[in-house]
Each structure stands twice: as structure tokens, then as C-alpha cells.
Design a protein around this motif. Structure first.
Motif, mmCIF file in Angstrom:
data_model
loop_
_atom_site.group_PDB
_atom_site.id
_atom_site.type_symbol
_atom_site.label_atom_id
_atom_site.label_comp_id
_atom_site.label_asym_id
_atom_site.label_seq_id
_atom_site.Cartn_x
_atom_site.Cartn_y
_atom_site.Cartn_z
ATOM 1 N N ASN A 1 0.835 -1.208 0.000
ATOM 2 C CA ASN A 1 0.000 0.000 0.000
ATOM 3 C C ASN A 1 0.866 1.252 0.000
ATOM 4 O O ASN A 1 0.615 2.201 -0.755
ATOM 5 N N ALA A 2 1.871 1.270 0.858
ATOM 6 C CA ALA A 2 2.762 2.430 0.935
ATOM 7 C C ALA A 2 3.469 2.647 -0.396
ATOM 8 O O ALA A 2 3.620 3.791 -0.858
ATOM 9 N N ASN A 3 3.886 1.562 -1.005
ATOM 10 C CA ASN A 3 4.596 1.673 -2.279
ATOM 11 C C ASN A 3 3.680 2.210 -3.371
ATOM 12 O O ASN A 3 4.065 3.110 -4.144
ATOM 13 N N ARG A 4 2.452 1.696 -3.438
ATOM 14 C CA ARG A 4 1.521 2.106 -4.499
ATOM 15 C C ARG A 4 1.072 3.548 -4.354
ATOM 16 O O ARG A 4 1.044 4.308 -5.323
ATOM 17 N N TYR A 5 0.687 3.919 -3.128
ATOM 18 C CA TYR A 5 0.012 5.205 -2.931
ATOM 19 C C TYR A 5 0.962 6.361 -2.583
ATOM 20 O O TYR A 5 0.663 7.510 -2.912
ATOM 21 N N LEU A 6 2.077 6.060 -1.923
ATOM 22 C CA LEU A 6 2.930 7.139 -1.436
ATOM 23 C C LEU A 6 4.267 7.227 -2.154
ATOM 24 O O LEU A 6 4.803 8.329 -2.326
ATOM 25 N N ILE A 7 4.814 6.069 -2.558
ATOM 26 C CA ILE A 7 6.170 6.069 -3.135
ATOM 27 C C ILE A 7 6.130 6.137 -4.650
ATOM 28 O O ILE A 7 6.748 7.022 -5.265
ATOM 29 N N LYS A 8 5.377 5.234 -5.283
ATOM 30 C CA LYS A 8 5.308 5.262 -6.747
ATOM 31 C C LYS A 8 4.669 6.531 -7.286
ATOM 32 O O LYS A 8 4.945 6.935 -8.422
ATOM 33 N N THR A 9 3.832 7.181 -6.480
ATOM 34 C CA THR A 9 3.230 8.450 -6.905
ATOM 35 C C THR A 9 4.220 9.607 -6.824
ATOM 36 O O THR A 9 3.945 10.696 -7.347
ATOM 37 N N GLY A 10 5.349 9.386 -6.155
ATOM 38 C CA GLY A 10 6.340 10.446 -6.009
ATOM 39 C C GLY A 10 6.059 11.401 -4.865
ATOM 40 O O GLY A 10 6.764 12.400 -4.695
ATOM 41 N N LEU A 11 5.028 11.097 -4.051
ATOM 42 C CA LEU A 11 4.656 12.008 -2.973
ATOM 43 C C LEU A 11 5.645 11.967 -1.811
ATOM 44 O O LEU A 11 6.080 12.998 -1.304
ATOM 45 N N LEU A 12 6.008 10.773 -1.373
ATOM 46 C CA LEU A 12 6.837 10.626 -0.177
ATOM 47 C C LEU A 12 8.284 10.983 -0.485
ATOM 48 O O LEU A 12 8.880 10.473 -1.429
ATOM 49 N N GLN A 13 8.841 11.853 0.315
ATOM 50 C CA GLN A 13 10.217 12.310 0.118
ATOM 51 C C GLN A 13 11.194 11.377 0.830
ATOM 52 O O GLN A 13 10.917 10.872 1.910
ATOM 53 N N LYS A 14 12.338 11.150 0.207
ATOM 54 C CA LYS A 14 13.386 10.355 0.825
ATOM 55 C C LYS A 14 14.103 11.184 1.895
ATOM 56 O O LYS A 14 14.123 12.415 1.797
ATOM 57 N N PRO A 15 14.714 10.508 2.881
ATOM 58 C CA PRO A 15 14.781 9.061 3.072
ATOM 59 C C PRO A 15 13.457 8.497 3.583
ATOM 60 O O PRO A 15 12.801 9.115 4.423
ATOM 61 N N TYR A 16 13.059 7.342 3.050
ATOM 62 C CA TYR A 16 11.848 6.685 3.519
ATOM 63 C C TYR A 16 12.093 6.119 4.917
ATOM 64 O O TYR A 16 13.149 5.552 5.203
ATOM 65 N N HIS A 17 11.082 6.290 5.757
ATOM 66 C CA HIS A 17 11.207 5.839 7.149
ATOM 67 C C HIS A 17 10.024 4.921 7.451
ATOM 68 O O HIS A 17 8.885 5.368 7.523
ATOM 69 N N PHE A 18 10.307 3.628 7.617
ATOM 70 C CA PHE A 18 9.274 2.635 7.915
ATOM 71 C C PHE A 18 9.328 2.243 9.387
ATOM 72 O O PHE A 18 10.391 2.263 10.010
ATOM 73 N N ILE A 19 8.175 1.860 9.916
ATOM 74 C CA ILE A 19 8.130 1.223 11.227
ATOM 75 C C ILE A 19 7.251 -0.019 11.116
ATOM 76 O O ILE A 19 6.124 0.046 10.616
#
Length: 338
Positions: free
Chosen positions: A205-223
Motif C-alpha cells: 500500500n505504501a509503495n503504491r500510494y505514497l512512493i510510486k506516486t512520487g509524494l513521499l520524500q526520501k529518506p523513507y522511514h518505515f516502522i
């Protein structure tokens, strides 16, 4: 013995023919066993140091939204209890403190006044500490309260739960448009989005909606919040290892430079956080994610400061140092504090 099928007669015959000893040909003299190099190669490091970062970020959760004093009598519920427990953790050296607040009935709330009551005096006393708070709007009107908290500078980090699950007996689902807009707001207000995942589907879900869309800025921070009811189950040690390896590998496939933290959650509790530390990941400890100290015993966590200090000691045995607040800020792309 009836099952003894050794040919003892042959063994006795060999005793007459030769001296019993190991076959030993020390080609590498003067070294018997060289742990660093080999005579058969030049500049070969046969046992290089593992690629594990020396610094480990440790977040301490104070109360969360799940548990009550019925499941753990030591659990902080009132604003005063939450503040006092958080202060004890800060005094113990906790560099990151994760805050929820509860209403008068003990349920999670996004009341900005309660957040200010807890965090403002802590920020004044501990100006370097990273304050991480859970902004999950559940009730009507809480979206605006969340925005007030994000705009006010109360928090440095907040989770974005990319999840649809039954958490215990409660349906917990954050629709894609809510994930997306909350991520946008966090980044607009300078709050680091921490992508909270309960199972591998949440990672997708995170990859589809936040990362592949280019919205989430690096560095990615997962928990990773595996082992909560409704998340990736860990009923035993083998399942714990397999599940965490699987989830971490899926994150690494998205970005092998992602900063990943793992919660000491559910029955896996301290063992899960220890395994995460062995893998070179970061950890979250404290009362939000579990009531138990250990998977195989029923002792409850007494207080958050004690829980943090026990992990700090363990990490020292593993040769890892707890990152300072500014070292953590640098890891996740936040500006350092002077």
C-alpha cells in the motif's frame, strides 16, 4: 547394544596398523588459523566486519491507544501519568519519545490541549529530544485537530498507517486518500512521515500510494508493527524470524537505504526488538506495543524508563550505541537542532 552397527573388529585392526590421531598439515604456519587473511591470497579479508551500523535509533512509546490498566495495571492513562512516564524516560536518556494522549474515559484522543499539556513542558526541559506522536483521526472533527497539532510544531515525526486490518476486534482502515493527504500535510509542516506497516500488504500500500506516486520524500522511514492482533502473526520464534525477514526484505526491495524501525510488539515483545537489532535495524520499545516483558513469561512492563534502560544495556552487549536525537534526525532527513 542392539542398534550398534559399528564394525568394531575393523576399528581394532586399525589400532594395530596406525597411531590414532587427527590428520594435521599446517600449511599456514606460523599462523595456526588466521582469522584475517590466507597464505594463498594477497589482501584477502576472509572474515570482514559485518555491515551493521554502530548507531541504533531507539524510540520509547509511553501509552499508545490500545491497552488499559486491566491488561497492565502499570499503564499510564491520565495526562499526568503520561507526562510523568515520558519525563522518566527522558531522564533515563531516551532520545525519541512517542506520545499518545487519552481522554477522561481512557480512550485515545487528538485533543491539542492535552498534547500541549504533556509535550510542552517536556520540550522545555528536554529541548534536544525527538517527539513522535500518533495522529490518527478516528472521530468526526479529529482531522482538524490533527492539522492543529501538526502545524503547532508539537511533533517531529508521526506515523502514516498504510493499513486495513482488524486490530484486535476493531476494524482499522486508513483509506488511500487519507494516507495521501496526511502525508502531504506532514511534509508541508515539516513533520517526518513514518510509514507504519502491520503486514506485507501494508508495505505494498505504501509503495503504491505514497512512493510510486512520487509524494513521499526520501529518506523513507518505515516502522514495522508486526505481531499485533491482525498484523503479521508471530506465535513462535521461527514465525518471528520468518515474518520479520520477509517484511524487511520487501521494504529493502523498494529502497535498500530506507530507515526501518521495528516495534517490540505483542507476545514477541523483547525478542522481536532484539532480533531487529541483530539485523542492524532500529527499534521501538515501551508500553504502546506490548504488555509483556518477554514472549515466554507473563511479567508485565513496570514502566517505560526501565524498559528503555534494559534495551540500552542489551544494545551495549551487542556493540551498538543508542543514537542521539540529532543523529536520528540526520538519519530520517530532519534538520538537526543546535
Amino acid at each position: 547394544m542392539a542398534t550398534d552397527k559399528v564394525n568394531w573388529a575393523y576399528i581394532e585392526e586399525l589400532k594395530k596398523q596406525e597411531e590414532f590421531k587427527c590428520i594435521w598439515m599446517p600449511y599456514g604456519l606460523p599462523e595456526i588459523t588466521d582469522p584475517v587473511g590466507t597464505k594463498y591470497g594477497i589482501g584477502i579479508d576472509v572474515q570482514p566486519a559485518w555491515n551493521i551500523p554502530r548507531k541504533i535509533a531507539v524510540s520509547t512509546t509511553i501509552t499508545g491507544s490500545f491497552y488499559s490498566k486491566r491488561t497492565n495495571p502499570n499503564h499510564p492513562i491520565t495526562p499526568e501519568e503520561i507526562y510523568q512516564s515520558a519525563r522518566e524516560a527522558c531522564l533515563a536518556g531516551a532520545p525519541i519519545v512517542h506520545i499518545h494522549v487519552r481522554d477522561k474515559d481512557g480512550y485515545n484522543t487528538l485533543d491539542p490541549e492535552l498534547f500541549h499539556r504533556v509535550i510542552d513542558p517536556l520540550r522545555k526541559e528536554f529541548p534536544q529530544t525527538v517527539f513522535d506522536g500518533c495522529m490518527v483521526p478516528m472521530q468526526n472533527g479529529e482531522w482538524d485537530k490533527m492539522i492543529d497539532c501538526l502545524k503547532s510544531g508539537l511533533l517531529d515525526v508521526t506515523p502514516i498507517n498504510t493499513v486495513a486490518t482488524y486490530c484486535g476486534d476493531s476494524l482499522f482502515c486508513k483509506p488511500p486518500h487519507v494516507m495521501i493527504e496526511k502525508t502531504r500535510l506532514c511534509q508541508e509542516f515539516g513533520v517526518k512521515p513514518q510509514i507504519a506497516v502491520y503486514c506485507d500488504g501494508d508495505i505494498d500500500n505504501a509503495n503504491r500510494y505514497l512512493i510510486k506516486t512520487g509524494l513521499l520524500q526520501k529518506p523513507y522511514h518505515f516502522i514495522i508493527l508486526a505481531n499485533l492482533p491482525g498484523g503479521s502473526p508471530m506465535p513462535n520464534q521461527k514465525a518471528m524470524v520468518e515474518s520479520l525477514m520477509h517484511m524487511n526484505n520487501r521494504i529493502m526491495e523498494i529502497d535498500d537505504q530506507a530507515v526501518t524501525m521495528v516495534c517490540a510488539a505483542g507476545r514477541a515483545s523483547s525478542y522481536l526488538a532484539t532480533f531487529a537489532a541483530l539485523l542492524g535495524l532500529h527499534i521501538r520499545v515501551g508500553m504502546e506495543d506490548t504488555v509483556w516483558k518477554w514472549p515466554h513469561r507473563n511479567e508485565k512492563i513496570a514502566n517505560n524508563a526501565e524498559h528503555f534502560k534494559s534495551f540500552q544495556q542489551l544494545l551495549g552487549y551487542l556493540g551498538r550505541d543508542v543514537a542521539t536525537p540529532n543523529e536520528y534526525r540526520k538519519m530520517i532527513g530532519l534538520p538537526e537542532k543546535k
